[in-house]
Design an enzyme around this catalytic site. Structure first.
Site, short mmCIF file in Angstrom:
data_model
loop_
_atom_site.label_atom_id
_atom_site.label_comp_id
_atom_site.label_asym_id
_atom_site.label_seq_id
_atom_site.Cartn_x
_atom_site.Cartn_y
_atom_site.Cartn_z
N LYS A 107 0.85 -1.21 0.00
CA LYS A 107 0.00 0.00 0.00
C LYS A 107 0.87 1.23 0.00
O LYS A 107 2.06 1.22 0.36
CB LYS A 107 -0.94 0.02 1.20
CG LYS A 107 -0.24 0.00 2.58
CD LYS A 107 0.25 1.31 3.11
CE LYS A 107 0.83 1.22 4.52
NZ LYS A 107 1.53 2.45 4.95
N ASP A 163 -2.50 -1.39 10.58
CA ASP A 163 -2.61 -1.42 9.13
C ASP A 163 -3.28 -2.68 8.60
O ASP A 163 -3.64 -2.74 7.43
CB ASP A 163 -1.22 -1.33 8.49
CG ASP A 163 -0.68 0.09 8.45
OD1 ASP A 163 -1.41 1.01 8.84
OD2 ASP A 163 0.47 0.27 8.01
#
Length: 325
Positions: free
Chosen positions: A53, A179
């Site tokens: 990401k 996350d």
């Protein structure tokens, strides 16, 4: 992106300049595929992506009462990352195959912890063999360990027939790291809280030139830095969509600490507007097309670990899940 308390310890297309995380295992928890050991078990492995990401911006807008930092960010899932190979075991054991680095014991590995957490929560009698092909560099802010853990949760939920919904899996993921939920859910997202309050957001197609300075960013030390801005004015989604520069709170701190990161920023200024992802050291520039990103890659000076990856509209993990159903 990791939110830490003040006193905490601390598929894309690749065209390497001198060597690239897209082509060689770099960073993370497991660096090499132990194919010989894996082949000695059985051949019926399933293959699952663990995408990286980017944080398209990152602001710190305050702290909770427990000292954790309150963040705002946009997560962009990439069509590039690690690959996990999983094989269900009937003996209930959870076994990681391959080497480790940086003193990460098997019991501490996020993939192993994720499998054990799901197994205990579901009271599952099955086990799993885990092999990781590592591409995402450690300490780069690309979410490699969190993505690997999320892939284990999502894939084993399917392979073991657990049947938890995505919300329950995301809640389990949050116990492993802030996350993990975004990778479990699989959508590009506007994030708040400690990074776990997620709202899906549509993002236009984009390609990214990424450069790894070879620095493992010290997340805990960055959060404790007296130079870190912790009380930025909250941004809005409309600010982001309209193109207001929102920045990354860690950029000035990390550039001041790490000359290699600052050098990458200066090199990328010649091809676009460089940005830092998360609290890591990887620097990226966004482009509207693959051709422009690759042209910028070709224009970089030699000696940089650089590659190009596409932004994904949705996580390739979920595309794989749907294909396996």
């Amino acid at each position: 992106m990791i939110s830490m308390p003040p006193n905490a310890a601390g598929g894309g297309h690749a065209k390497p300049v001198t060597g690239s995380p897209a082509d060689a295992p770099l960073g993370g928890q497991i660096r090499s595929l132990d194919y010989e050991a894996a082949r000695g078990l059985h051949e019926d492995w399933t293959i699952w992506p663990a995408p990286a990401k980017l944080n398209l911006f990152l602001r710190i807008v305050g702290r909770r009462a427990d000292g954790y930092h309150l963040l705002q960010s946009v997560f962009r899932i990439l069509d590039w990352g690690d690959t996990l190979r999983l094989r269900v075991r009937d003996d209930g054991r959870i076994v990681r195959h391959g080497g480790s680095v940086e003193g990460v014991a098997e019991a501490d590995d996020l993939t192993v912890r994720a499998a054990k957490l799901l197994k205990n929560e579901a009271k599952c009698q099955q086990g799993v063999d885990i092999v990781i092909e590592k591409r995402i560099p450690a300490g780069g802010g690309l979410g490699g360990g969190s993505s690997d853990a999320a892939t284990v949760l999502v894939a084993l939920n399917h392979l073991w027939g657990v049947g938890f919904d995505i919300g329950r899996l995301a809640a389990l993921g949050l116990a492993l790291g802030a996350d993990v939920p975004v990778f479990v859910r699989g959508d590009n997202a506007w994030a708040e809280g400690v990074g776990e309050e997620l709202s899906p957001i549509g993002l236009p197609p984009a390609w990214y030139l990424l450069v790894a300075p070879g620095v493992h960013a010290p997340t805990a030390a960055l959060f404790q830095s007296p130079d870190l801005t912790r009380n930025a004015a909250p941004a809005t989604i409309s600010d982001f969509v309209s193109g207001v520069p929102l920045g990354n709170a860690f950029e000035p701190v990390l550039r001041g600490r790490e000359p290699a990161v600052d050098a990458v920023f200066r090199a990328l200024l010649h091809v676009g507007t460089p940005r830092l992802t998360g609290s890591g050291s990887v620097v990226f520039v966004e482009f509207a097309s693959r051709e422009s990103a690759e042209a910028a890659l070709a224009a970089l000076p030699s000696g940089l670990q650089a590659w190009v990856a596409a932004g994904a509209a949705r996580s390739p993990l979920h595309a794989t899940l749907e294909a396996n159903r």
